[in-house]
Design a protein around this motif. Sequence first.
Motif, PDB file in Angstrom:
ATOM      1  N   HIS A  21       1.546  23.881 -16.278  1.00  0.00           N
ATOM      2  CA  HIS A  21       1.933  23.706 -14.883  1.00  0.00           C
ATOM      3  C   HIS A  21       0.712  23.292 -14.063  1.00  0.00           C
ATOM      4  CE1 HIS A  21       5.828  25.625 -15.760  1.00  0.00           C
ATOM      5  NE2 HIS A  21       5.110  26.360 -16.596  1.00  0.00           N
ATOM      6  N   VAL A  22       0.777  22.112 -13.462  1.00  0.00           N
ATOM      7  CA  VAL A  22      -0.373  21.520 -12.785  1.00  0.00           C
ATOM      8  C   VAL A  22       0.022  21.025 -11.401  1.00  0.00           C
ATOM      9  CG1 VAL A  22      -1.448  20.814 -14.958  1.00  0.00           C
ATOM     10  CG2 VAL A  22       0.120  19.253 -13.780  1.00  0.00           C
ATOM     11  N   LYS A  23      -0.972  20.698 -10.608  1.00  0.00           N
ATOM     12  CA  LYS A  23      -0.728  20.087  -9.313  1.00  0.00           C
ATOM     13  C   LYS A  23      -0.492  18.599  -9.490  1.00  0.00           C
ATOM     14  CE  LYS A  23      -2.718  19.412  -4.701  1.00  0.00           C
ATOM     15  NZ  LYS A  23      -3.876  19.687  -3.807  1.00  0.00           N
ATOM     16  N   VAL A  24       0.579  18.096  -8.908  1.00  0.00           N
ATOM     17  CA  VAL A  24       0.888  16.668  -8.931  1.00  0.00           C
ATOM     18  C   VAL A  24       0.935  16.198  -7.488  1.00  0.00           C
ATOM     19  CG1 VAL A  24       2.519  14.888  -9.651  1.00  0.00           C
ATOM     20  CG2 VAL A  24       2.221  16.944 -11.054  1.00  0.00           C
ATOM     21  N   ARG A  25       0.052  15.297  -7.134  1.00  0.00           N
ATOM     22  CA  ARG A  25      -0.053  14.830  -5.753  1.00  0.00           C
ATOM     23  C   ARG A  25       0.068  13.307  -5.709  1.00  0.00           C
ATOM     24  NH1 ARG A  25      -4.989  12.419  -5.517  1.00  0.00           N
ATOM     25  NH2 ARG A  25      -6.685  13.269  -6.802  1.00  0.00           N
ATOM     26  N   GLU A  26       0.156  12.775  -4.513  1.00  0.00           N
ATOM     27  CA  GLU A  26       0.178  11.328  -4.364  1.00  0.00           C
ATOM     28  C   GLU A  26      -1.221  10.763  -4.584  1.00  0.00           C
ATOM     29  OE1 GLU A  26       1.780  10.031  -0.678  1.00  0.00           O
ATOM     30  OE2 GLU A  26       3.851  10.524  -1.221  1.00  0.00           O
ATOM     31  N   SER A  27      -1.267   9.593  -5.175  1.00  0.00           N
ATOM     32  CA  SER A  27      -2.534   8.893  -5.337  1.00  0.00           C
ATOM     33  C   SER A  27      -2.627   7.785  -4.301  1.00  0.00           C
ATOM     34  CB  SER A  27      -2.627   8.296  -6.743  1.00  0.00           C
ATOM     35  OG  SER A  27      -1.756   7.165  -6.856  1.00  0.00           O
ATOM     36  N   ALA A  28      -3.680   6.989  -4.397  1.00  0.00           N
ATOM     37  CA  ALA A  28      -3.853   5.865  -3.480  1.00  0.00           C
ATOM     38  C   ALA A  28      -3.160   4.604  -3.979  1.00  0.00           C
ATOM     39  CB  ALA A  28      -5.342   5.589  -3.281  1.00  0.00           C
TER      40      ALA A  28
END
Length: 350
Positions: A276-283
Amino acid sequence: MAIGGHISTQSRQINDIGPVATVGRERGARGRRAATTAALLAATVTAALAAGCTGGGAPGDDGRGTARQSEPATSSSAIGSSVLAVKLDNAAPARPHTGVDAADVVYVEQVEGGLSRLMAVYATRLPKEVGPVRSARESDLELLRQFDRPTLAFSGAQKKLLPLIDRAPLRAETPRSASDAFFRGGGKPAPHNLYLRPERIVPETPGPAALTTGFRYGSAPAGGTAATSQTVRYPAARFTFTWSDSRDRWLVGMDGAPATTADGKRMAAATVVVQHVKVRESAFRDFLGNNTPYTETVGSGKAEVLRDGRAWDVNWKRAEATEGTAFTTADGTPVNFAKGQVWVVYTKAS
């Protein structure tokens, strides 16, 4: 089967990464220089060099799309002790895969469009062929920092990502940089039919010492819960791992069907990690405007480890990008994996 309220039939929704433009670059090969000898032996040595020495590395991509010639098998840049990582297509038309069963570790990453991509890492065995090969993502660069200058084979990358790949401490290989190592085949439509011949870019097997993942192998930890299956869901894909007593392995299923290799073998893992990891928006965005998620593999969090028909709730920690990932039980005891192939499935932490 339920493990800490997370395992078994519970589904997890995560974002995914879609196709990007295929653009390749490579790193130029290093030339060689022969040493001269004493004047008395000059004529003899000169003749020997003329008869027995080969030229230096072939020219690289000049930045205008000029493809280089492939490097000879003895090129210093082609031989190394680090792993080969291959980015793999996992859309339905790309299946069945080739060469995945020879990988030491298979990472499942989140991609746009609700789909998934695989990254197969090779150290102890190099298959004759691997594929289908697809494009790289920004998250791959952080994931691969745990290895010492790994070779990353991929079909290309989004144009804006290329400078980051160029600066990353890895050796990038694409159809443009190593045209003789890649080929179209498999009876599948493009772009799902690009394959790699690993020995053309990594002629020597790196060996187990190259697997600086932080994984430990040995006897199973105490405790755990009996488990028969685990399913992880993405918006447009799902993975199911079903325990087989007869094979002593977790059989891999994709989108409700058995996952097999091109030669008919069932994909199977000795250990499965649902991390379980952090998934964020990229550029970055794909050509449809969808944001490319960034999967953070440095940090800490929860995971489930499946081996030997049992499951353990564990903690994971990767303090720096240059380090591997440690998995421990609640009391801090390191968790050993079963000997054999490891699948790591990254899923968005709730």
